[in-house]
Design a protein around this motif. Sequence first.
Motif, PDB file in Angstrom:
ATOM      1  N   LYS A  73      -0.835   0.045   0.891  1.00 61.55           N
ATOM      2  CA  LYS A  73      -1.052  -0.627   2.171  1.00 61.55           C
ATOM      3  C   LYS A  73      -2.226  -0.049   2.966  1.00 61.55           C
ATOM      4  CE  LYS A  73       3.759  -1.979   2.719  1.00 61.55           C
ATOM      5  NZ  LYS A  73       4.958  -1.867   3.555  1.00 61.55           N
ATOM      6  N   ARG A  74      -2.398   1.271   2.940  1.00 61.95           N
ATOM      7  CA  ARG A  74      -3.490   1.905   3.692  1.00 61.95           C
ATOM      8  C   ARG A  74      -3.781   3.286   3.147  1.00 61.95           C
ATOM      9  NH1 ARG A  74       0.308   1.617   8.033  1.00 61.95           N
ATOM     10  NH2 ARG A  74      -0.974  -0.036   8.845  1.00 61.95           N
ATOM     11  N   LYS A  75      -4.881   3.843   3.638  1.00 62.20           N
ATOM     12  CA  LYS A  75      -5.303   5.180   3.233  1.00 62.20           C
ATOM     13  C   LYS A  75      -4.726   6.203   4.204  1.00 62.20           C
ATOM     14  CE  LYS A  75      -9.599   3.530   1.287  1.00 62.20           C
ATOM     15  NZ  LYS A  75     -11.048   3.557   1.340  1.00 62.20           N
ATOM     16  N   LYS A 102       6.197  22.440   2.755  1.00 65.16           N
ATOM     17  CA  LYS A 102       5.994  21.306   3.649  1.00 65.16           C
ATOM     18  C   LYS A 102       5.094  20.281   2.974  1.00 65.16           C
ATOM     19  CE  LYS A 102       4.873  20.132   8.393  1.00 65.16           C
ATOM     20  NZ  LYS A 102       4.497  20.613   9.713  1.00 65.16           N
ATOM     21  N   ILE A 103       5.493  19.028   3.071  1.00 59.55           N
ATOM     22  CA  ILE A 103       4.675  17.906   2.597  1.00 59.55           C
ATOM     23  C   ILE A 103       4.642  16.878   3.722  1.00 59.55           C
ATOM     24  CG2 ILE A 103       4.387  16.061   0.906  1.00 59.55           C
ATOM     25  CD1 ILE A 103       6.022  17.751  -1.067  1.00 59.55           C
ATOM     26  N   THR A 104       3.436  16.511   4.139  1.00 58.51           N
ATOM     27  CA  THR A 104       3.252  15.565   5.230  1.00 58.51           C
ATOM     28  C   THR A 104       2.220  14.519   4.821  1.00 58.51           C
ATOM     29  OG1 THR A 104       3.567  17.413   6.751  1.00 58.51           O
ATOM     30  CG2 THR A 104       2.763  15.388   7.700  1.00 58.51           C
ATOM     31  N   VAL A 105       2.464  13.275   5.214  1.00 54.87           N
ATOM     32  CA  VAL A 105       1.503  12.191   4.998  1.00 54.87           C
ATOM     33  C   VAL A 105       1.059  11.713   6.370  1.00 54.87           C
ATOM     34  CG1 VAL A 105       1.183   9.855   4.107  1.00 54.87           C
ATOM     35  CG2 VAL A 105       2.539  11.499   2.807  1.00 54.87           C
ATOM     36  N   ARG A 106      -0.269  11.691   6.580  1.00 55.04           N
ATOM     37  CA  ARG A 106      -0.844  11.256   7.859  1.00 55.04           C
ATOM     38  C   ARG A 106      -1.656   9.984   7.666  1.00 55.04           C
ATOM     39  NH1 ARG A 106      -4.899  14.909   9.617  1.00 55.04           N
ATOM     40  NH2 ARG A 106      -4.979  15.758   7.536  1.00 55.04           N
ATOM     41  N   THR A 107      -1.577   9.091   8.655  1.00 54.37           N
ATOM     42  CA  THR A 107      -2.434   7.904   8.679  1.00 54.37           C
ATOM     43  C   THR A 107      -3.157   7.855  10.015  1.00 54.37           C
ATOM     44  OG1 THR A 107      -0.674   6.485   9.557  1.00 54.37           O
ATOM     45  CG2 THR A 107      -0.907   6.584   7.157  1.00 54.37           C
ATOM     46  N   LYS A 108      -4.273   7.127  10.059  1.00 55.21           N
ATOM     47  CA  LYS A 108      -5.068   7.050  11.276  1.00 55.21           C
ATOM     48  C   LYS A 108      -4.760   5.816  12.104  1.00 55.21           C
ATOM     49  CE  LYS A 108      -9.335   9.490  11.615  1.00 55.21           C
ATOM     50  NZ  LYS A 108     -10.714   9.587  11.310  1.00 55.21           N
ATOM     51  N   ASN A 109      -4.844   4.648  11.529  1.00 55.86           N
ATOM     52  CA  ASN A 109      -4.658   3.409  12.281  1.00 55.86           C
ATOM     53  C   ASN A 109      -3.442   2.657  11.785  1.00 55.86           C
ATOM     54  OD1 ASN A 109      -6.960   3.788  13.854  1.00 55.86           O
ATOM     55  ND2 ASN A 109      -8.251   2.870  12.295  1.00 55.86           N
ATOM     56  N   ASN A 143       4.975   2.565   5.468  1.00 51.69           N
ATOM     57  CA  ASN A 143       3.721   2.696   6.222  1.00 51.69           C
ATOM     58  C   ASN A 143       2.468   2.742   5.353  1.00 51.69           C
ATOM     59  OD1 ASN A 143       4.635   2.909   9.024  1.00 51.69           O
ATOM     60  ND2 ASN A 143       5.721   4.712   8.284  1.00 51.69           N
ATOM     61  N   VAL A 144       2.525   3.466   4.242  1.00 55.04           N
ATOM     62  CA  VAL A 144       1.340   3.675   3.407  1.00 55.04           C
ATOM     63  C   VAL A 144       1.413   2.856   2.122  1.00 55.04           C
ATOM     64  CG1 VAL A 144      -0.043   5.434   2.215  1.00 55.04           C
ATOM     65  CG2 VAL A 144       1.106   6.006   4.335  1.00 55.04           C
ATOM     66  N   GLY A 145       2.605   2.624   1.637  1.00 57.15           N
ATOM     67  CA  GLY A 145       2.784   1.972   0.351  1.00 57.15           C
ATOM     68  C   GLY A 145       2.848   3.024  -0.743  1.00 57.15           C
ATOM     69  N   LYS A 146       2.978   2.569  -1.964  1.00 59.46           N
ATOM     70  CA  LYS A 146       3.043   3.505  -3.088  1.00 59.46           C
ATOM     71  C   LYS A 146       1.697   4.208  -3.221  1.00 59.46           C
ATOM     72  CE  LYS A 146       4.657   3.900  -7.784  1.00 59.46           C
ATOM     73  NZ  LYS A 146       3.692   4.335  -8.718  1.00 59.46           N
ATOM     74  N   ILE A 147       1.740   5.538  -3.242  1.00 58.13           N
ATOM     75  CA  ILE A 147       0.518   6.343  -3.293  1.00 58.13           C
ATOM     76  C   ILE A 147       0.022   6.436  -4.731  1.00 58.13           C
ATOM     77  CG2 ILE A 147      -0.477   8.614  -2.835  1.00 58.13           C
ATOM     78  CD1 ILE A 147       1.711   8.953  -0.680  1.00 58.13           C
ATOM     79  N   GLU A 148      -1.266   6.190  -4.896  1.00 58.56           N
ATOM     80  CA  GLU A 148      -1.909   6.285  -6.213  1.00 58.56           C
ATOM     81  C   GLU A 148      -2.161   7.755  -6.546  1.00 58.56           C
ATOM     82  OE1 GLU A 148      -5.537   4.133  -5.830  1.00 58.56           O
ATOM     83  OE2 GLU A 148      -4.529   2.254  -5.341  1.00 58.56           O
TER      84      GLU A 148
END
Length: 148
Positions: A108-110, A128-135, A72-77
């Motif tokens: 892929k996205r922020k 807890k570790i969570t990654v959130r995206t908007k669109n 969904n997000v891709g590799k995080i920088e």
Amino acid sequence: MENDLIEKENWLKRNWKWVLPIILIAVLFLIGILAASTSKENITDIAQAYSDNLLFEQAIEKANKNPNVLENVGKIEPIDQLAILEGNILYSNNHNTVRLSVRINGAKRKGKLDLSAIKKGTEWKYQKITVRTKNPENEIIVLEEPQK
């Protein structure tokens, strides 16, 4: 009769007497708003977060191992210093417990990285570790320890 050109002064030279006080008042107003909105504890938490690079690095490392995050997000920088300043960071328990939310940039996205952790010695134990995206709006739970 002579034909001398009369040069007109530029706008700033003609109006500096009222422009300068307005600019000064606006700057003082902005400084006042910043001082009122930033508490001493918040400044201390941000400074602590700047010095705790390991906290972010390990969380991103765990998130980058999650297949849903990669899809969904891709590799995080790595997190930049401005993202820490923009984020929401709350230390408690004598700076041994942290809850934070910071901006991340993936291939892929922020999105946002939310985490809560407890410090055990020099190591952080993530609860807890969570990654959130908007669109599209999506929440990926990377790690969640059961509550005791």
